[in-house]
Design a protein around this motif. Structure first.
Motif, PDB file in Angstrom:
ATOM      1  N   ALA A 286      31.974 -45.590  10.621  1.00  0.00           N
ATOM      2  CA  ALA A 286      32.185 -45.676   9.378  1.00  0.00           C
ATOM      3  C   ALA A 286      31.845 -46.775   9.306  1.00  0.00           C
ATOM      4  CB  ALA A 286      33.519 -44.889   8.737  1.00  0.00           C
ATOM      5  N   SER A 287      32.593 -48.014   9.870  1.00  0.00           N
ATOM      6  CA  SER A 287      32.777 -48.782  10.018  1.00  0.00           C
ATOM      7  C   SER A 287      31.694 -49.594   9.622  1.00  0.00           C
ATOM      8  CB  SER A 287      33.454 -49.581  10.655  1.00  0.00           C
ATOM      9  OG  SER A 287      33.398 -49.450  11.682  1.00  0.00           O
ATOM     10  N   GLU A 288      30.393 -49.387  10.362  1.00  0.00           N
ATOM     11  CA  GLU A 288      29.188 -50.188  10.603  1.00  0.00           C
ATOM     12  C   GLU A 288      28.181 -49.056   9.458  1.00  0.00           C
ATOM     13  OE1 GLU A 288      28.996 -49.944  14.941  1.00  0.00           O
ATOM     14  OE2 GLU A 288      27.971 -48.227  13.921  1.00  0.00           O
ATOM     15  N   PHE A 289      29.002 -48.453   8.916  1.00  0.00           N
ATOM     16  CA  PHE A 289      28.145 -47.347   7.471  1.00  0.00           C
ATOM     17  C   PHE A 289      28.254 -48.181   6.529  1.00  0.00           C
ATOM     18  CE2 PHE A 289      26.456 -43.672   5.227  1.00  0.00           C
ATOM     19  CZ  PHE A 289      25.280 -44.031   5.804  1.00  0.00           C
ATOM     20  N   LEU A 290      29.725 -48.430   6.037  1.00  0.00           N
ATOM     21  CA  LEU A 290      29.944 -49.360   5.044  1.00  0.00           C
ATOM     22  C   LEU A 290      30.398 -50.967   5.071  1.00  0.00           C
ATOM     23  CD1 LEU A 290      33.465 -46.836   4.724  1.00  0.00           C
ATOM     24  CD2 LEU A 290      31.997 -47.163   3.255  1.00  0.00           C
ATOM     25  N   ASP A 291      29.513 -51.472   6.132  1.00  0.00           N
ATOM     26  CA  ASP A 291      28.939 -52.526   6.039  1.00  0.00           C
ATOM     27  C   ASP A 291      27.457 -52.779   5.545  1.00  0.00           C
ATOM     28  OD1 ASP A 291      31.229 -53.499   6.263  1.00  0.00           O
ATOM     29  OD2 ASP A 291      30.937 -53.956   9.183  1.00  0.00           O
ATOM     30  N   GLN A 292      26.476 -51.183   5.934  1.00  0.00           N
ATOM     31  CA  GLN A 292      25.192 -51.682   5.711  1.00  0.00           C
ATOM     32  C   GLN A 292      24.820 -51.935   3.937  1.00  0.00           C
ATOM     33  OE1 GLN A 292      22.840 -48.993   6.966  1.00  0.00           O
ATOM     34  NE2 GLN A 292      24.050 -48.011   9.189  1.00  0.00           N
ATOM     35  N   ALA A 293      26.208 -51.241   3.222  1.00  0.00           N
ATOM     36  CA  ALA A 293      25.770 -51.121   1.287  1.00  0.00           C
ATOM     37  C   ALA A 293      27.032 -51.608   0.703  1.00  0.00           C
ATOM     38  CB  ALA A 293      25.263 -49.686   1.030  1.00  0.00           C
ATOM     39  N   ARG A 294      27.373 -51.888  -0.490  1.00  0.00           N
ATOM     40  CA  ARG A 294      28.528 -51.657  -1.182  1.00  0.00           C
ATOM     41  C   ARG A 294      29.100 -50.388  -0.769  1.00  0.00           C
ATOM     42  NH1 ARG A 294      27.220 -52.209  -6.755  1.00  0.00           N
ATOM     43  NH2 ARG A 294      25.390 -50.915  -6.308  1.00  0.00           N
ATOM     44  N   PRO A 295      30.389 -49.986  -0.361  1.00  0.00           N
ATOM     45  CA  PRO A 295      31.045 -48.918  -0.161  1.00  0.00           C
ATOM     46  C   PRO A 295      30.717 -48.167  -1.483  1.00  0.00           C
ATOM     47  CG  PRO A 295      32.377 -51.089   0.518  1.00  0.00           C
ATOM     48  CD  PRO A 295      31.602 -51.430  -0.606  1.00  0.00           C
ATOM     49  N   LEU A 296      30.527 -48.677  -2.497  1.00  0.00           N
ATOM     50  CA  LEU A 296      30.302 -47.475  -3.967  1.00  0.00           C
ATOM     51  C   LEU A 296      28.972 -46.973  -4.026  1.00  0.00           C
ATOM     52  CD1 LEU A 296      31.109 -46.587  -6.994  1.00  0.00           C
ATOM     53  CD2 LEU A 296      29.889 -48.738  -7.934  1.00  0.00           C
ATOM     54  N   VAL A 297      28.117 -47.661  -2.962  1.00  0.00           N
ATOM     55  CA  VAL A 297      26.846 -47.221  -2.736  1.00  0.00           C
ATOM     56  C   VAL A 297      27.124 -45.542  -1.573  1.00  0.00           C
ATOM     57  CG1 VAL A 297      24.484 -47.827  -2.088  1.00  0.00           C
ATOM     58  CG2 VAL A 297      25.598 -49.500  -3.424  1.00  0.00           C
ATOM     59  N   VAL A 298      27.731 -46.565  -1.042  1.00  0.00           N
ATOM     60  CA  VAL A 298      27.820 -45.782  -0.395  1.00  0.00           C
ATOM     61  C   VAL A 298      29.031 -43.939  -0.795  1.00  0.00           C
ATOM     62  CG1 VAL A 298      28.847 -45.238   2.787  1.00  0.00           C
ATOM     63  CG2 VAL A 298      27.923 -46.937   1.879  1.00  0.00           C
ATOM     64  N   ARG A 299      29.379 -44.617  -1.854  1.00  0.00           N
ATOM     65  CA  ARG A 299      30.115 -42.957  -2.034  1.00  0.00           C
ATOM     66  C   ARG A 299      29.096 -42.313  -2.770  1.00  0.00           C
ATOM     67  NH1 ARG A 299      35.567 -41.702  -3.684  1.00  0.00           N
ATOM     68  NH2 ARG A 299      35.137 -39.873  -5.598  1.00  0.00           N
ATOM     69  N   TYR A 300      28.101 -42.951  -3.446  1.00  0.00           N
ATOM     70  CA  TYR A 300      27.426 -42.278  -4.714  1.00  0.00           C
ATOM     71  C   TYR A 300      26.109 -41.224  -3.661  1.00  0.00           C
ATOM     72  CZ  TYR A 300      23.273 -41.240  -8.045  1.00  0.00           C
ATOM     73  OH  TYR A 300      22.469 -41.028  -8.338  1.00  0.00           O
ATOM     74  N   TYR A 301      25.849 -42.181  -1.817  1.00  0.00           N
ATOM     75  CA  TYR A 301      25.076 -41.792  -1.313  1.00  0.00           C
ATOM     76  C   TYR A 301      25.831 -40.475  -0.643  1.00  0.00           C
ATOM     77  CZ  TYR A 301      22.613 -40.475   3.351  1.00  0.00           C
ATOM     78  OH  TYR A 301      22.010 -39.918   4.007  1.00  0.00           O
ATOM     79  N   LEU A 302      26.864 -40.384  -0.253  1.00  0.00           N
ATOM     80  CA  LEU A 302      27.529 -39.598   0.837  1.00  0.00           C
ATOM     81  C   LEU A 302      28.157 -38.015  -0.034  1.00  0.00           C
ATOM     82  CD1 LEU A 302      29.587 -41.246   3.052  1.00  0.00           C
ATOM     83  CD2 LEU A 302      27.832 -40.357   3.505  1.00  0.00           C
ATOM     84  N   GLY A 303      28.079 -38.465  -1.352  1.00  0.00           N
ATOM     85  CA  GLY A 303      28.856 -37.434  -2.331  1.00  0.00           C
ATOM     86  C   GLY A 303      27.459 -36.692  -3.359  1.00  0.00           C
ATOM     87  N   ALA A 304      26.796 -37.139  -3.135  1.00  0.00           N
ATOM     88  CA  ALA A 304      25.534 -36.644  -4.406  1.00  0.00           C
ATOM     89  C   ALA A 304      24.748 -35.878  -3.902  1.00  0.00           C
ATOM     90  CB  ALA A 304      24.312 -37.388  -4.215  1.00  0.00           C
ATOM     91  N   ALA A 305      25.020 -34.526  -2.568  1.00  0.00           N
ATOM     92  CA  ALA A 305      23.870 -34.216  -2.276  1.00  0.00           C
ATOM     93  C   ALA A 305      25.491 -32.760  -2.199  1.00  0.00           C
ATOM     94  CB  ALA A 305      23.820 -33.611  -0.992  1.00  0.00           C
ATOM     95  N   HIS A 306      24.613 -31.615  -2.539  1.00  0.00           N
ATOM     96  CA  HIS A 306      25.748 -30.135  -2.405  1.00  0.00           C
ATOM     97  C   HIS A 306      26.724 -30.287  -0.985  1.00  0.00           C
ATOM     98  CE1 HIS A 306      27.332 -26.456  -3.366  1.00  0.00           C
ATOM     99  NE2 HIS A 306      26.963 -26.469  -4.378  1.00  0.00           N
ATOM    100  N   TYR A 307      28.104 -29.979  -1.815  1.00  0.00           N
ATOM    101  CA  TYR A 307      29.159 -30.182  -0.737  1.00  0.00           C
ATOM    102  C   TYR A 307      28.646 -29.621   0.273  1.00  0.00           C
ATOM    103  CZ  TYR A 307      31.685 -25.738  -2.057  1.00  0.00           C
ATOM    104  OH  TYR A 307      32.391 -25.087  -1.537  1.00  0.00           O
ATOM    105  N   ARG A 308      28.147 -27.846   0.409  1.00  0.00           N
ATOM    106  CA  ARG A 308      27.264 -27.367   1.340  1.00  0.00           C
ATOM    107  C   ARG A 308      26.293 -27.597   2.069  1.00  0.00           C
ATOM    108  NH1 ARG A 308      26.628 -21.881   0.065  1.00  0.00           N
ATOM    109  NH2 ARG A 308      26.639 -22.071  -2.222  1.00  0.00           N
ATOM    110  N   SER A 309      25.715 -28.378   1.453  1.00  0.00           N
ATOM    111  CA  SER A 309      24.391 -28.704   2.247  1.00  0.00           C
ATOM    112  C   SER A 309      24.604 -29.595   3.556  1.00  0.00           C
ATOM    113  CB  SER A 309      23.269 -29.003   1.488  1.00  0.00           C
ATOM    114  OG  SER A 309      23.613 -30.314   1.076  1.00  0.00           O
ATOM    115  N   THR A 310      23.092 -29.575   4.320  1.00  0.00           N
ATOM    116  CA  THR A 310      23.428 -30.682   5.225  1.00  0.00           C
ATOM    117  C   THR A 310      22.864 -31.979   4.982  1.00  0.00           C
ATOM    118  OG1 THR A 310      23.203 -29.041   7.198  1.00  0.00           O
ATOM    119  CG2 THR A 310      22.557 -31.616   8.001  1.00  0.00           C
ATOM    120  N   ILE A 311      23.236 -32.878   5.031  1.00  0.00           N
ATOM    121  CA  ILE A 311      22.832 -34.756   5.174  1.00  0.00           C
ATOM    122  C   ILE A 311      22.513 -34.830   5.688  1.00  0.00           C
ATOM    123  CG2 ILE A 311      23.253 -36.701   4.424  1.00  0.00           C
ATOM    124  CD1 ILE A 311      25.880 -35.958   2.332  1.00  0.00           C
ATOM    125  N   ASP A 312      21.173 -35.140   5.510  1.00  0.00           N
ATOM    126  CA  ASP A 312      20.052 -35.664   6.974  1.00  0.00           C
ATOM    127  C   ASP A 312      19.893 -37.570   6.468  1.00  0.00           C
ATOM    128  OD1 ASP A 312      18.802 -36.212   9.105  1.00  0.00           O
ATOM    129  OD2 ASP A 312      16.877 -35.460   8.438  1.00  0.00           O
TER     130      ASP A 312
END
Length: 476
Positions: A286-312
């Motif tokens: 998580a710490s590495e991932f959150l350092d790759q972009a703004r936390p707001l961008v990370v939230r947008y990315y992780l929350g954009a897919a349907h919650y039951r789907s697999t994110i690749d």
């Protein structure tokens, strides 16, 4: 208004009808704090944050319980052979989880119980199961207590498996090792007797002997303690359905609890088409991932897919999320500047559009909801181009309402603060360097240069305080 969700137990969409009118109780299996969190942990916590925010918007009083498993085989193994106590290791990792959740804008749960704080409730539940004939204490002196799977014909109902086809319990020892009093390989541990190699601090007294709780009994006891023996929604990652959630359901139902009305499971996160695993070396922390972009961008990315789907996750995914989010930010910045000092400023009503609400009511269909959001952004820019300030103000309010519900409002104070973190870090670096130069000048008795640095900093609103422990600065 009816919120519908996909119930994993019935394998279909159902209407959410709360047990108590106007209230929703949700229990989510939180982390086992044995190691640093990865992006799958962030995604799971974010899913239930989205559910909570939407149900709150719909007028429900939501009680969200997310536990912390702070005692476990792997936690003890992680501390073994080190100078760190097992409970200190668990707390250290718990802080890492909390930091990741906070950076991602995930609201704190209503209650966040630790397993070690509910030992009496777990023992009481185990005693009930023994009294009802669904659990037994091993007769080998180990102090182990097991759930008797054969005594509960409904076992396997959550995952639609027949008892005879079920694999051996995860508690089964390797071939050739002592089963420590287990009658059936499918039985699972409710209480684990203390082993000689384990620290004494990890052993709690019980009617069956010193030991500690099994993983599954923890959640059954904590959910009942904080939500009652029957509650609305049980959530967690898809990988927890078996054996963890199956075992929870069996032992709670066998104890006479109504337990969860609905089961909700979120999809997992893959990396370049492969499941994250230590053996593949592809886990993204998580710490590495959150350092790759703004936390707001990370939230947008992780929350954009349907919650039951697999994110690749793949290279470039965060760039795509940044571009999508930037379109929202540019519009909100543009409309705010254009409406400033006009009679249209602040005239819009912050209510989500009907199409957005319909998508969110339909099993939290965030991708469709985001499509509505971006359509409104395009319409808002068109209204500004046409000098339709009234229309732009109305759309501005809708966009703010939608982004607030999703937790991605770039105008919100928490994200403004986060956006300024790099600037704050740069300022601190510059000021500290100037203070070093000032200290060097003072040691050389070059008081003219030292006073000049102090005055220049003061002129920019930075105050210096000289103390016995050194010079400290603050913004005026």
């Amino acid at each position: 208004m009816t919120v519908r969700l996909y119930d994993s137990r019935t394998s279909g969409l159902v209407d959410l009808i709360p047990l108590v009118d106007g209230e929703v109780g949700i229990y989510v299996c939180g982390p086992t704090v044995q190691s640093s969190p990865h992006i799958g942990h962030l995604r799971s916590a974010l899913v239930y944050d989205q559910w909570r925010r939407w149900l709150t918007y719909r007028g429900y009083r939501v009680t969200l319980v997310r536990n912390v498993t702070d005692i476990d085989d792997k936690i003890l193994a992680g501390a073994a052979g080190t100078s760190e106590q097992w409970w200190a290791l668990a707390y250290r990792y718990e802080l890492e989880f909390t930091a990741g959740y906070t950076r991602l804008g995930i609201l704190p749960p209503t209650y966040e119980p630790r397993a070690t704080a509910s030992i009496p409730q777990m023992q009481q539940l185990i005693a009930q199961l023994i009294d009802r004939g669904h659990a037994y204490a091993a007769d080998d002196g180990s102090a182990d207590v097991y759930f008797d799977v054969a005594s509960w014909p409904a076992y396997g109902e959550l995952t639609n498996q027949r008892p005879g086809d079920l694999p051996a319990s995860a508690d089964a020892p390797p071939e050739g090792e002592d089963a420590r009093g287990k009658r059936d390989a499918r039985d699972f541990a409710l209480w684990k007797g203390h082993k000689p190699e384990e620290p004494e601090s990890a052993s709690f007294p019980s009617p069956w002997g010193g030991g500690r709780p099994g993983w599954h009994i923890e959640c059954s006891a904590m959910s009942a303690r904080y939500l009652g023996t029957r509650f609305d929604i049980h959530g967690g990652g898809l990988d927890l359905r078996f054996p963890h959630h199956e075992n929870e359901l069996a032992q709670s139902a066998a104890a006479g609890h109504g337990f969860a009305n609905h089961w909700v499971h979120n999809g997992l996160v893959n990396v370049n088409g492969q499941k994250m695993s230590k053996s593949l070396g592809n886990s993204i922390f998580a710490s590495e991932f959150l350092d790759q972009a703004r936390p707001l961008v990370v939230r947008y990315y992780l929350g954009a897919a349907h919650y039951r789907s697999t994110i690749d996750y793949h290279d470039g995914a965060l760039i795509e999320a940044e571009a999508a989010l930037e379109r929202i930010e540019v519009f909100l910045d543009r409309v705010e500047r254009r409406l400033a000092d006009t009679r249209f400023a602040g005239t819009g009503v912050e209510i989500v559009p009907e199409e957005f609400a319909e998508a969110m009511d339909d099993d939290l269909a965030v991708p469709q909801a985001l499509a509505v959001l971006h359509e409104r952004v395009r319409a808002g820019n068109a209204a500004l181009d046409a000098e339709d300030l009234g229309g732009a103000a109305a759309i501005q309010a809708e966009v703010l309402a939608m982004t607030e519900v999703l937790g991605i409002n770039p105008m919100a104070v928490e994200w403004q603060t986060a956006a300024n973190e790099p600037a704050a870090a740069a300022l601190a670096t510059l000021v500290e360097k100037l203070l070093e130069d000032r200290d060097t000048a003072r040691r050389a008795k070059d008081f003219v240069s030292a006073d000049r640095i102090r005055d220049e900093l003061a002129a920019t609103g930075i105050q210096i305080e000289d103390t016995p422990t050194g010079s400290h600065w603050s913004l005026d």
